[in-house]
Design an enzyme around this catalytic site. Structure first.
Site, PDB file in Angstrom:
ATOM      1  N   GLY A 178      18.976   6.410  -8.140  1.00 53.70           N
ATOM      2  CA  GLY A 178      19.761   6.532  -9.369  1.00 53.70           C
ATOM      3  C   GLY A 178      21.055   5.739  -9.265  1.00 53.70           C
ATOM      4  N   GLY A 179      22.073   6.256  -9.949  1.00 51.01           N
ATOM      5  CA  GLY A 179      23.363   5.559  -9.971  1.00 51.01           C
ATOM      6  C   GLY A 179      23.985   5.434  -8.593  1.00 51.01           C
ATOM      7  CB  ALA A 414      22.370 -30.246  -6.454  1.00 49.99           C
TER       8      ALA A 414
HETATM    9  C1  HXC Z   1      20.610  18.930  -4.817  1.00 47.35           C
HETATM   10  C2  HXC Z   1      19.125  18.166  -3.268  1.00 47.35           C
HETATM   11  C3  HXC Z   1      19.057  16.915  -3.903  1.00 47.35           C
HETATM   12  C4  HXC Z   1      19.852  16.738  -5.055  1.00 47.35           C
HETATM   13  C5  HXC Z   1      17.757  16.860  -2.200  1.00 47.35           C
HETATM   14  N1  HXC Z   1      18.306  18.083  -2.224  1.00 47.35           N
HETATM   15  N2  HXC Z   1      18.200  16.125  -3.218  1.00 47.35           N
HETATM   16  N3  HXC Z   1      19.888  19.168  -3.717  1.00 47.35           N
HETATM   17  N4  HXC Z   1      20.624  17.770  -5.466  1.00 47.35           N
HETATM   18  N5  HXC Z   1      19.882  15.566  -5.709  1.00 47.35           N
HETATM   19  C6  HXC Z   1      18.073  19.178  -1.289  1.00 47.35           C
HETATM   20  C7  HXC Z   1      16.721  19.835  -1.451  1.00 47.35           C
HETATM   21  O1  HXC Z   1      16.793  20.804  -2.469  1.00 47.35           O
HETATM   22  C8  HXC Z   1      16.531  20.443  -0.076  1.00 47.35           C
HETATM   23  O2  HXC Z   1      17.384  21.576  -0.017  1.00 47.35           O
HETATM   24  C9  HXC Z   1      17.139  19.397   0.834  1.00 47.35           C
HETATM   25  O3  HXC Z   1      18.034  18.641   0.019  1.00 47.35           O
HETATM   26  C10 HXC Z   1      16.129  18.467   1.425  1.00 47.35           C
HETATM   27  O4  HXC Z   1      15.355  17.931   0.354  1.00 47.35           O
HETATM   28  P1  HXC Z   1      13.778  17.820   0.393  1.00 47.35           P
HETATM   29  O5  HXC Z   1      13.325  17.581  -0.988  1.00 47.35           O
HETATM   30  O6  HXC Z   1      13.213  19.003   1.103  1.00 47.35           O
HETATM   31  O7  HXC Z   1      13.570  16.543   1.300  1.00 47.35           O
HETATM   32  P2  HXC Z   1      12.407  15.489   1.267  1.00 47.35           P
HETATM   33  O8  HXC Z   1      11.095  16.169   1.111  1.00 47.35           O
HETATM   34  O9  HXC Z   1      12.602  14.635   2.478  1.00 47.35           O
HETATM   35  O10 HXC Z   1      12.673  14.601  -0.047  1.00 47.35           O
HETATM   36  C11 HXC Z   1      13.773  13.806  -0.175  1.00 47.35           C
HETATM   37  C12 HXC Z   1      13.963  13.342  -1.644  1.00 47.35           C
HETATM   38  C13 HXC Z   1      13.931  14.566  -2.569  1.00 47.35           C
HETATM   39  C14 HXC Z   1      12.829  12.363  -1.990  1.00 47.35           C
HETATM   40  C15 HXC Z   1      15.291  12.578  -1.700  1.00 47.35           C
HETATM   41  O11 HXC Z   1      14.837  15.550  -2.062  1.00 47.35           O
HETATM   42  C16 HXC Z   1      14.339  14.239  -3.971  1.00 47.35           C
HETATM   43  O12 HXC Z   1      13.559  13.700  -4.729  1.00 47.35           O
HETATM   44  N6  HXC Z   1      15.583  14.581  -4.327  1.00 47.35           N
HETATM   45  C17 HXC Z   1      16.086  14.320  -5.641  1.00 47.35           C
HETATM   46  C18 HXC Z   1      16.320  12.831  -5.798  1.00 47.35           C
HETATM   47  C19 HXC Z   1      16.890  12.460  -7.144  1.00 47.35           C
HETATM   48  O13 HXC Z   1      16.184  12.494  -8.151  1.00 47.35           O
HETATM   49  N7  HXC Z   1      18.156  12.203  -7.180  1.00 47.35           N
HETATM   50  C20 HXC Z   1      18.764  11.702  -8.371  1.00 47.35           C
HETATM   51  C21 HXC Z   1      19.700  12.712  -8.876  1.00 47.35           C
HETATM   52  S1  HXC Z   1      20.477  11.974 -10.283  1.00 47.35           S
HETATM   53  P3  HXC Z   1      17.085  22.842   0.926  1.00 47.35           P
HETATM   54  O14 HXC Z   1      18.126  23.822   0.556  1.00 47.35           O
HETATM   55  O15 HXC Z   1      15.712  23.260   0.611  1.00 47.35           O
HETATM   56  O16 HXC Z   1      17.216  22.329   2.324  1.00 47.35           O
HETATM   57  C22 HXC Z   1      21.539  10.869  -9.609  1.00 47.35           C
HETATM   58  C23 HXC Z   1      22.350  10.129 -10.594  1.00 47.35           C
HETATM   59  C24 HXC Z   1      23.559   9.600  -9.946  1.00 47.35           C
HETATM   60  O17 HXC Z   1      21.715  10.709  -8.446  1.00 47.35           O
HETATM   61  C25 HXC Z   1      24.323   8.818 -10.939  1.00 47.35           C
HETATM   62  C26 HXC Z   1      25.545   8.269 -10.313  1.00 47.35           C
HETATM   63  C27 HXC Z   1      26.279   7.397 -11.279  1.00 47.35           C
END
Ligand code: HXC
Length: 523
Positions: A178-179, A414
Site C-alpha cells: 500500500g502507501g 545524446a
Molecule cells: C494490524 C496487522 C497488520 C496490519 C499484520 N498484522 N498486518 N495488524 N494491521 N496491517 C498482524 C496480524 O494480525 C498478526 O497479528 C501479525 O501481524 C502477523 O500477521 P500474519 O498475518 O499472521 O502474518 P503472515 O501470515 O506472515 O502475513 C503477513 C501479511 C499479512 C501478508 C503482511 O499480515 C497481511 O496481509 N497483512 C495486511 C497487509 C495489508 O493489507 N496492509 C495494508 C494496510 S493499508 P497477531 O496478533 O495474530 O500476531 C495500508 C495503507 C497505508 O498500509 C497507506 C499509507 C499512505
C-alpha cells in the site's frame, strides 16, 4: 521484605526497570521469533546487532505504547509498538535507524509507532547524519484507522524535507504494501532481500478481484521484479546479513550530510598508474561492444567499483568509485546493452544519480560512448522527450566538478546529454577513437546525399565512398578539438592520471547559483 516494599527501594526500582526493559526487548515473544526465523528472516533486534559496531546502539523510546482502544487494541500489548528506533555507529560513524519488527503485531504502523520513527528522523536531520529504515511490516495498523495514515504522512514529509540534506536508505526486509511503499520511494536508495521481501501498491488478491490478473507476491513485487522491471529496487541482496553488509558498503561512499566532508579512505593505489589495458579495449569495428565496466575499474583505485541499479536500464551504468581515496560518481554508457543508447529508463536512472551526487558534493565522471536516443513509437510515447530532458536538466544544474571522457561514439542529442561542454562539463577529454558527430556516417550520408546515392550506378559503393569522407571529417575527435569543444585528446592509458589531476585541480570549484526557490525539473 515483601515484593511491594522491595519495589519501593532504589535497588527494587532499578530491578523493576531491568525486568520491564528485558520483557519489551523480547518484542513479539519466542513463538513469533521462531516464525520469523522459519521464514528466513532475522528479527529487528538481530538485524541491528549485525548492523551497528558492537555495543554502540542506543535505543530511543523503547517504552512508547499505543493508545488506541478500538477493535480490541485496549487489551493488546504491542512491545515497543512494533518498531525499534535509535542510533549507533557504523564503522565509527553515527547513523540513525528505524527497524520495524514483524514479531510485534506484524510491525504494523500505528500512531505511536509512526511518532517513534518521526523522532529519529527529526534527530537525524538536525544532527545531520544518515537515516536508515529497515522495513518489515504489514502496513497501516488497520484497527487504529486514520492516525496510521497520519503516521505515514509525517514520514513522507520528513523523507522529503531531509532529501538532499542527509542520505536516506531503506531496506525492504519483509512486506511493504500500500502507501507504505512511498517512504522507500522517497528515500535515496532501496535495498531488497531476495525471497523474503516484497513491495506493491495493491497485492495479488486485490489485483485478481479488480482486473482479473493472477500474479504471485514475488512476481509482482519481489526483489528481482523491482530490480529489473520497475527500477524501484537499487540492490538485490541474498539475505538479511548480506543486505546489511551492502548498506554499510554504500555508506562508506557517502558523507553524513550535504554539509559534511566526503569520507576519505586509505588509498594504496598510485597517482601515476598507467592503464595499459585501455589502449586495446576499443574494438577496431565501430559496431562491436566492449566492457565499459573494465574502463571504470581501470580508472578506480584498486579496481574498486560499487554499482547501483545494476539490473535495470543496463544500457547505462551508474557506480561509485574512489579516486585517491575520495568518492566519485560515474555515469557511463554500456555498449553491451542496446549499444549504450539512451532511453526513458536510462535517462531516469542517470538523472537521479547525478542529482544525488550533486546534492552530496560527490564529483561526477561521465564516460561517453553513445550512439543516440532509442528510436520508435514505444520510446516516443513513453516520453523519451520528457525523460531525456531530465538528463539535460540534472547535468546542467549540477555544480560539482564534472569531467567527461569520450571513448568512442558521441552522436547528436545524446552527445549533448552525456555531460558535454555546454551542459557545464569542466573538462572534456576524448580518446583518439572518439567519433563526435551529429550522427553516424551511413545515416548522415543517406540524408545529405540521398540524390547522389540513388542516382549512382552502384548506390552501395557510392554510399561507402561518401561515408568515408564524412568519417574523415567528423568521426574523430580532431574537428571538435579544433573548435575547443573538447579540451584534450588523450591516450587511453593516461585516463586515470588525467582524472586524478583534474579532480585535484577542481576540488575547490564554486559556481554561482541564481537566487530562486528551486528548479522545475521535467518530471
Ligand atoms: C494490524 C496487522 C497488520 C496490519 C499484520 N498484522 N498486518 N495488524 N494491521 N496491517 C498482524 C496480524 O494480525 C498478526 O497479528 C501479525 O501481524 C502477523 O500477521 P500474519 O498475518 O499472521 O502474518 P503472515 O501470515 O506472515 O502475513 C503477513 C501479511 C499479512 C501478508 C503482511 O499480515 C497481511 O496481509 N497483512 C495486511 C497487509 C495489508 O493489507 N496492509 C495494508 C494496510 S493499508 P497477531 O496478533 O495474530 O500476531 C495500508 C495503507 C497505508 O498500509 C497507506 C499509507 C499512505
Amino acid at each position: 521484605m515483601s515484593d511491594d516494599l522491595q519495589k519501593n527501594t532504589t535497588q527494587g526500582k532499578i530491578e523493576d526497570f531491568k525486568k520491564r526493559s528485558k520483557s519489551l526487548k523480547l518484542m513479539g515473544g519466542e513463538k513469533q521469533i521462531k516464525k520469523q526465523h522459519d521464514s528466513k528472516k532475522l528479527t529487528a533486534r538481530e538485524r541491528l546487532d549485525l548492523f551497528f559496531d558492537k555495543g554502540t546502539f542506543q535505543e530511543v523510546q523503547l517504552f512508547v505504547e499505543h493508545r488506541s482502544t478500538l477493535f480490541g487494541l485496549d487489551k493488546k500489548e504491542i512491545p515497543a509498538d512494533g518498531v525499534i528506533t535509535g542510533f549507533g555507529n557504523v564503522n565509527g560513524r553515527v547513523v540513525f535507524v528505524a527497524a520495524q519488527d514483524f514479531t510485534s503485531s506484524g510491525g504494523s504502523l500505528g500512531e505511536m509507532h509512526a511518532k517513534k520513527i518521526w523522532k529519529v528522523m527529526d534527530m537525524a536531520i538536525t544532527a545531520q547524519k544518515p537515516f536508515i529504515a529497515l522495513n518489515d511490516s504489514g502496513g497501516a495498523r488497520i484497527q487504529e484507522g486514520v492516525p496510521s495514515l497520519e503516521g505515514y504522512g509525517g514520514i513522507f514529509y520528513r523523507n522529503t524535507i531531509g532529501s538532499g540534506y542527509i542520505p536516506q536508505i531503506t531496506a525492504i526486509m519483509g512486506p511493504t504494501a500500500g502507501g507504505a511503499v512511498y517512504s522507500p520511494a522517497l528515500a535515496d536508495w532501496v535495498f531488497m532481500v531476495k525471497g523474503s521481501s516484497f513491495m506493491y501498491i495493491t497485492g495479488p488478491d486485490v489485483i485478481k478481484v479488480v482486473i482479473g490478473e493472477e500474479v504471485t507476491h514475488d512476481e509482482l513485487g519481489g526483489a528481482i521484479a523491482h530490480a529489473t522491471k520497475s527500477g524501484v529496487c537499487h540492490f538485490v541482496t541474498e539475505s538479511d546479513a548480506d543486505c546489511l553488509e551492502k548498506i554499510k558498503q554504500l555508506l562508506s561512499y557517502l558523507p553524513d550530510s550535504c554539509h559534511s566532508p566526503l569520507p576519505l579512505s586509505d588509498c594504496t593505489d598510485s597517482t601515476e598508474r598507467i592503464c595499459k589495458e585501455l589502449d586495446s579495449i576499443i574494438p577496431d569495428k565501430g559496431n562491436r561492444a566492449y566492457d565499459m565496466k573494465k574502463i571504470i575499474k581501470s580508472i578506480a583505485d584498486n579496481s574498486g567499483m560499487f554499482e547501483l541499479s545494476e539490473l535495470w536500464a543496463q544500457n547505462i551504468i551508474i557506480a561509485f568509485i574512489r579516486i585517491m581515496g575520495k568518492p566519485v560518481g560515474v555515469i557511463a554508457n554500456n555498449p553491451r546493452f542496446a549499444a549504450g543508447v539512451l532511453d526513458v529508463n536510462a535517462s531516469d536512472k542517470a538523472s537521479r544519480f547525478i542529482r544525488f551526487c550533486d546534492a552530496f558534493n560527490i564529483p561526477l565522471l561521465t564516460i561517453m560512448d553513445v550512439p543516440g536516443y532509442m528510436p520508435g513509437t514505444n520510446q516516443e510515447w513513453a516520453g523519451i522527450i520528457r525523460h531525456g530532458a531530465k538528463l539535460l536538466h540534472a547535468y546542467s544544474e549540477a555544480t560539482v566538478p564534472k569531467i567527461t571522457v569520450i571513448t568512442r561514439k558521441a552522436y547528436g542529442g545524446a552527445y549533448i546529454g552525456m555531460c558535454s561542454k555546454q551542459l557545464g562539463a569542466d573538462y572534456v577529454m576524448a580518446w583518439p577513437t572518439a567519433e563526435i558527430a551529429v550522427m553516424g556516417a551511413e545515416g548522415a550520408c543517406n540524408i545529405i546525399y540521398r540524390g547522389d546515392i540513388s542516382s549512382a550506378k552502384n548506390p552501395a559503393a557510392k554510399r561507402d565512398e561518401l561515408a568515408a569522407a564524412y568519417e574523415e571529417k567528423f568521426n574523430n575527435p580532431y574537428f571538435a578539438a579544433s573548435l575547443g569543444i573538447i579540451e584534450e585528446i588523450i591516450s587511453p592509458h593516461d585516463t586515470r592520471k588525467k582524472v586524478i589531476a583534474l579532480l585535484e585541480a577542481l576540488k575547490d570549484k564554486k559556481e554561482i547559483i541564481l537566487s530562486k526557490k528551486h528548479n522545475n525539473i521535467p518530471l
